[in-house]
Design an enzyme around this catalytic site. Structure first.
Site: not given
Lengths: 433, 293
Positions: B208, B246
């Site tokens: 990511e 996150h």
């Protein structure tokens, strides 16, 4: 191995740590790269326009200095004022330093630091400064300090290094305005368990000797101790000044408190609310409900569990021609109540025309989500919902939703395509969203 | 398969809590060799048919467990991790989300000093389909096969696992290393294990935006990995300056972009897929090429 530690530090001290180490691309160098640390860009790279969007607890200078002082680091005597006339009660001599207390960087450049020569000038300047907004951040108060006679300035910070997985010191023998061109930037891992010799080695690496070596080492060690005991992501002194009398004083400071640790830090209880003033109303609500919300410009409200899946769903919406209206990650283990709060938050965004819910139950149980959906749809029957729900307790969830008439999409791509199609349907004028 | 198989003896720390209990049951149903639970003060009782112990040391001594899956609350996770290490556990799977990063750093240092392995924190765990599920992954999604998966994400791993399984591409082992900035196993270590694993033919890496772990993984792959690797990067359309869930997932100052990661992977000969279904498709193509070769 190439280990360049050419640190790009702020042009002006108030821009604070734009610590982006410039390195080669070799793996071994990752330690230095990530001297940028925990959240390499968001935490340290205080690219100022961006930092307010990061949901971290950044402290005002006066708050940081109070903590420094509590831990035995010398700070200048100071008074915090919120009205110009309060200057009359300040007895620190003239000229004074007036500093805007803002959460954004670039304060000095934006005219947020002034040095009035007497009370009359001081009150006039204080009046202006108190109304100043710097990069969208309102001046909360002014910090009044005497002007120090500075012999030299250093830079000193502790951050948690992402790649080395341990705290590190970042320091430079050239702080303040000169720091960007500094070639004397030092990074040093702080191994567990902590021992104060690390601070002395750091001071030596900075080229210090004699009593200055021990004084700066002492400040470095105290900075580490407060970094650890207060669960910080960043503890920074910039500049750390050495006065002509060889006193070592933290002239300016920056502290970022770690989000995950805040509930065990009694000291910071209730501070989050006070420091969220720069977020939108919905982002504040989401933050306090422990949801990750980012507001976007489109009309498809996205609600998923897990950051990766939410990003992937957002990417797919874009790829299939839709426009995401938000990113909302419910996180792991969201129960019925949390999921319902999340749905309500997405629902309140007036731009959102379609809600796309994509949940893959692992730690999240699908039946909890189904419960929230049933409750939500009873309240908002007119809302266009596209639901993709799979994983743990899926059968139970399907049973619960069968009565509601809601169509479940087993395949994500199909769900995304349907949401995009629905988002292109023109809503009748005056239709309730 | 890597790290775990049907013989791996597992204890559950925090087995009697709400999450711990629910997932202990699920893991047992899957066939994981759960040999005990640990909850201080509950020793002598049992949960879902396995004995509960007061301490990890006792559990290890009586069951011979080598792996512990940890479900304790975030502020207790460091202590639980230390206890596991001290008790002789060699593989720690730390599911807990929200662990203070300085605690994680301390645990990672202790794990390294002991020569043990840590997966997580803030991770879905690990599954060797048909053999052992350790963590919170939904077992039904995964099927045994030749694809090794390593991922920072939880639910996105399920999504891509589902796409692979639907396309008939089963998995050797899936490792969710977790989305926290400081963690135990990182991409390179897991990639190397897949490289050495005879069952694994193709590796899928799920990354990511934010940080530079993917760029480092790309460099590592170029140097050390001969098997084909397919990558997927989440957050390709994320706006700069916004933290996407996150802790580490943010593009800022032009760093950590999906583009930078895609370029790094492509330069290392790694194919990058744009959607979960495309991952499965590219895996299929890679396997065809292998058969021909």
């Amino acid at each position: 191995m190439f280990f360049s530690t050419k640190l790009k530090l702020p042009k002006y001290r108030r821009v604070r740590t734009d610590v982006q180490l410039q390195l080669g691309d070799d793996m071994a160098v990752r330690s230095a790269r990530s001297a940028g640390a925990m959240r390499p860009e968001s935490r340290i790279g205080r690219a100022t326009a961006e930092r307010r969007e990061d949901w971290t607890l950044d402290l005002y200078e006066y708050e940081a200095k109070r903590i420094f002082q509590d831990h035995g680091i010398t700070v200048p005597p100071s008074v915090r004022i919120t009205k110009p006339e309060e200057l009359r009660k300040v007895h620190l001599g003239w000229p004074l330093t007036l500093k805007c207390q803002v959460l954004s960087g670039g304060r000095g450049k934006a005219g947020g630091i002034k040095f009035p020569k007497d009370l009359k000038e001081g009150e006039a300047i204080a009046k202006d400064l108190l109304q100043l907004t710097i990069k969208g951040s309102k001046t909360e108060s002014l910090l009044v300090e005497p002007r120090l006679s500075i012999a030299r300035e250093l830079y000193l910070a502790v951050v948690l290094d992402r790649a080395q997985g341990c705290p590190i010191f970042i320091a430079s023998a050239e702080g303040g305005v000169e720091i960007e061109s500094s070639h004397n930037v030092v990074t040093m891992p702080i191994p567990y368990p902590f021992h104060p010799f690390v601070g002395r080695e750091l001071a030596q690496k900075l080229g210090l000797s004699g009593s200055l070596l021990t004084k700066v080492a002492d400040v470095a060690n105290k900075l580490y101790k407060l970094f650890e005991s207060k669960d910080l992501d960043l503890a920074e002194i910039n500049p750390l000044v050495i006065t002509e009398g060889e006193d070592v004083i933290a002239l300016d400071g920056k502290i970022t408190v770690n989000d995950d640790s805040i509930h065990r830090q009694k000291y910071f209880e209730g501070w989050q609310e006070k420091h969220l003033s720069d977020l939108s109303h919905l982002e504040q609500r989401a933050k306090l409900a422990d949801l990750n919300l980012v507001e976007l410009d489109g009309n498809i409200g996205i609600l998923c569990n897990g950051a990766g899946l939410t990003m992937a769903t957002m990417d797919m919406v874009k790829a299939f021609g839709g426009e995401p209206g938000n990113f909302l990650d419910v996180g792991g283990g969201g129960d019925q109540k949390k999921t319902l709060t999340a749905l309500e938050i997405v629902n309140e965004n007036p731009k959102v025309q379609v809600i796309l819910l994509n949940i893959l139950g692992g730690i999240t149980a699908c039946d909890e989500v189904a419960g929230a959906l049933v409750e939500f749809m009873a309240k908002h029957p007119e809302r266009t919902m596209i639901v993709r729900l799979r994983g743990n307790n899926q059968d139970k969830a399907e049973q619960m939703l069968a009565k509601s008439g809601l169509k479940l999409f087993p395949d994500l791509e199909e769900a995304v395509k349907e949401a995009v199609a629905k988002s292109k349907v023109k809503q009748p004028v005056g239709a309730k969203a | 398969m890597i790290l775990v198989n049907k013989d791996t003896k597992v204890i559950v720390q925090g087995a009697t809590g709400k999450m711990g209990s629910a997932h202990t049951k699920r893991m047992i149903e899957y066939g994981t060799k759960i040999v005990g639970g640990v909850t201080p003060g509950r020793g002598g009782s049992d949960i879902h048919g396995v004995p509960v112990f007061d301490t990890v040391a006792e559990a290890v001594q009586k069951t011979g467990a080598t792996c512990s899956v940890i479900f304790v609350p975030p502020y207790l996770a460091l202590d639980a991790g230390y206890e596991a290490l001290s008790g002789g556990i060699t593989l720690l799977v730390l599911i807990t989300e929200g662990m203070p990063p300085q605690d994680t750093a301390k645990l990672v240092a202790a794990v390294k000093a002991k020569g043990a392995k840590l997966i997580g924190p803030n991770c879905p765990g690990i599954i060797t389909p048909g053999e052992s599920l350790i963590g919170i992954l939904p077992g039904s999604i995964f099927k045994s096969g030749p694809i090794g998966m390593v991922s920072k994400s939880g639910t996105l791993t399920y999504e891509i696992g589902l796409a692979l399984t639907d396309a008939g591409q089963g998995q050797s082992t899936c490792v969710g290393v977790g989305g926290d900035p400081v963690k135990g196993l990182e991409y390179p270590e897991v990639l190397q294990m897949f490289e050495n694993d005879p069952q694994t033919e193709v590796i899928v890496l799920i990354g990511e935006i934010g940080g530079n772990a993917e760029e480092e993984a790309a460099v590592f792959i170029k140097k050390n990995i001969k098997k084909p690797v397919i990558a997927y990067i989440a957050g390709q359309t994320a706006p700069p300056g916004k933290r996407m869930g996150h802790a580490g997932a943010i593009v800022s100052g032009g760093k950590g972009t999906a583009q930078s990661k895609v370029e790094a992977f492509e330069a290392a000969g790694v194919k990058v897929a744009k959607t979960p279904n495309e991952v499965a498709q590219k895996v299929g193509e890679a396997r065809k090429t292998l058969t021909r070769a």
